[in-house]
Enzyme design. Structure first.
Site, PDB file in Angstrom:
ATOM      1  N   THR A 251       0.828  -1.208   0.000  1.00 56.00           N
ATOM      2  CA  THR A 251       0.000   0.000   0.000  1.00 56.00           C
ATOM      3  C   THR A 251       0.859   1.252   0.000  1.00 56.00           C
ATOM      4  O   THR A 251       1.978   1.264   0.546  1.00 56.00           O
ATOM      5  CB  THR A 251      -0.911   0.022   1.246  1.00 56.00           C
ATOM      6  OG1 THR A 251      -1.514   1.318   1.395  1.00 56.00           O
ATOM      7  CG2 THR A 251      -0.119  -0.269   2.513  1.00 56.00           C
TER       8      THR A 251
ATOM      9  N   TYR B 274      -1.340   0.376  10.578  1.00 54.83           N
ATOM     10  CA  TYR B 274      -1.587  -0.304   9.303  1.00 54.83           C
ATOM     11  C   TYR B 274      -0.376  -0.201   8.391  1.00 54.83           C
ATOM     12  O   TYR B 274       0.108  -1.203   7.844  1.00 54.83           O
ATOM     13  CB  TYR B 274      -2.819   0.317   8.635  1.00 54.83           C
ATOM     14  CG  TYR B 274      -3.031  -0.124   7.203  1.00 54.83           C
ATOM     15  CD1 TYR B 274      -3.412  -1.425   6.903  1.00 54.83           C
ATOM     16  CD2 TYR B 274      -2.865   0.775   6.146  1.00 54.83           C
ATOM     17  CE1 TYR B 274      -3.621  -1.832   5.585  1.00 54.83           C
ATOM     18  CE2 TYR B 274      -3.072   0.382   4.832  1.00 54.83           C
ATOM     19  CZ  TYR B 274      -3.453  -0.925   4.554  1.00 54.83           C
ATOM     20  OH  TYR B 274      -3.646  -1.315   3.251  1.00 54.83           O
TER      21      TYR B 274
ATOM     22  N   LYS C  72       2.203  -3.239   7.164  1.00 52.00           N
ATOM     23  CA  LYS C  72       2.399  -3.516   5.741  1.00 52.00           C
ATOM     24  C   LYS C  72       3.877  -3.410   5.340  1.00 52.00           C
ATOM     25  O   LYS C  72       4.321  -4.094   4.412  1.00 52.00           O
ATOM     26  CB  LYS C  72       1.546  -2.563   4.898  1.00 52.00           C
ATOM     27  CG  LYS C  72       0.060  -2.920   4.865  1.00 52.00           C
ATOM     28  CD  LYS C  72      -0.189  -4.191   4.072  1.00 52.00           C
ATOM     29  CE  LYS C  72      -1.669  -4.409   3.802  1.00 52.00           C
ATOM     30  NZ  LYS C  72      -1.922  -5.590   2.960  1.00 52.00           N
TER      31      LYS C  72
ATOM     32  N   GLU D  89       0.324   3.657   1.785  1.00 46.92           N
ATOM     33  CA  GLU D  89       0.414   4.114   3.175  1.00 46.92           C
ATOM     34  C   GLU D  89       1.763   3.763   3.800  1.00 46.92           C
ATOM     35  O   GLU D  89       2.130   4.319   4.832  1.00 46.92           O
ATOM     36  CB  GLU D  89      -0.718   3.509   4.009  1.00 46.92           C
ATOM     37  CG  GLU D  89      -2.097   4.076   3.710  1.00 46.92           C
ATOM     38  CD  GLU D  89      -2.302   5.484   4.238  1.00 46.92           C
ATOM     39  OE1 GLU D  89      -1.612   5.864   5.209  1.00 46.92           O
ATOM     40  OE2 GLU D  89      -3.157   6.203   3.693  1.00 46.92           O
TER      41      GLU D  89
END
Length: 348
Positions: free
Chosen positions: A134, A158, A162, A136
């Site tokens: 991602t 999160y 990841k 992010e």
């Protein structure tokens, strides 16, 4: 010719459902993992589901959980898949601050469990692995735009989880020669997006306001900048990664950036709602017919904001021959059209 077998963790999600449709069009047998629940959560794949007694099924569902190593390893051993796509995750950034331990267990260790199952079952030469990364992970960005060499600086549990998943995928690729790829996907949306994600929340809320089913929509940071693509385009890139001669990692993005407010304005225009913005900061509001229809709520701000994400997917264009087919206006048109049809049908 023998049909390829794909195993999808996260098949009931937005990406999982579109990837399933795409793989079925490529004549795959698709196995999907679903979690046991007292209520059905297969709405996105019901249209392609067939009863277990039906002959010639091409999509087969199995109970399992990304947090349960034994179920993962048993399924992989039983199915012997040619390709595994790990799309399973606690994928809501704001929620990851509320459930950081579960997010780490599912998003970080879940990836490790799959890779270890491939290794343990001696499938290194047979099974190719895709890990859903991602944007992010870039978080507090070091450079704009971001590419495969941009350092990670995650700003949420999160994003941190990841990053672990990304590097453990690289580690198993290099240590055990597993064909494992990371797809660093920037924001990708569709009508099937979960209702708590900002694009879906905006589309759903404004459609309801248009139909008189809702009076007001509350949002957080209007000025966060994102690179929004169409999920139907992005799942094709996942598949392309696993068709290469050598595994690698790829940024998948549109290379165009919009603020949340830009997205709101596109949806308002698609709905033919005449609007005006007034006020500043948390007092900024959107008006239609002299009524406030959008207001801001500080509760929707993250403890750490990610202000600007913009991807450079030149490597994917060059090596995968992939590029986005749909622009943001087509994406908004798709989301609004499907949402309005759904609401009108529910109303009738």
């Amino acid at each position: 010719m023998r049909k390829k077998k794909a195993l999808i963790f996260g098949i009931t999600g937005q990406d999982g459902s579109y990837l399933t449709e795409f793989l079925l069009s490529k004549n795959y047998i698709v196995h999907g993992v679903i979690r046991r629940s007292s209520s059905f959560n297969t709405g996105r794949i019901n249209h392609i589901y067939k009863d277990p007694h039906a002959k010639g099924r091409k999509m087969i569902l199995h109970y399992g959980d990304i947090t349960d190593a034994i179920s993962i390893s048993s399924l992989i051993k039983k199915i012997q898949p040619d390709e595994i796509y790990n799309l399973a995750a606690q994928s809501h950034v704001a929620v990851s601050f509320e459930v950081p331990e579960y997010t780490a267990n599912a998003d970080a260790l879940g990836t490790l469990r799959i890779l270890e199952a491939i290794r343990f079952n001696k499938l290194e030469k047979k099974t190719k692995f895709y890990q859903a990364g991602t944007s992010e992970m870039f978080g507090k960005v070091i450079e704009i735009p971001q590419n495969e060499k941009t350092p990670f600086y995650p700003q949420s549990p999160y994003g941190v989880a990841k990053v672990y998943a990304h590097w453990i995928t690289v580690n198993y690729r290099e240590a055990y020669n597993i064909f494992a790829c990371n797809g660093i996907l920037f924001n990708h949306e569709s009508y099937r997006r979960g209702g708590t994600f900002v694009t879906k929340k905006i589309v759903s809320g404004l459609c309801k306001i248009k139909l008189g089913l809702q009076e007001k929509l509350f949002l957080g940071n209007l000025y966060a900048k994102r690179d929004w693509g169409d999920a139907r385009d992005f799942v094709k890139a996942m598949w392309k990664m696993l068709q290469q001669k050598k595994p690698s990692d790829y940024v998948i993005s549109t290379g165009k950036q919009y603020t949340v407010k830009n997205f709101v304005n596109l949806v308002l225009a698609e709905l033919n709602i005449k609007y005006s913005w007034k006020g500043k900061n948390l007092n900024e509001k959107c008006f239609a017919n002299n009524k406030s229809i959008i207001e801001l709520d500080k509760a929707y701000h993250r403890p750490l904001e990610v202000h600007s994400l913009l991807g450079n997917s030149n490597k994917a264009k060059r090596e995968l021959k992939w590029k986005p087919e749909k622009n943001i206006k087509k994406l908004v048109r798709h989301m609004v059209s499907e949402e309005m049809n759904s609401l009108v049908n529910d109303k009738s």
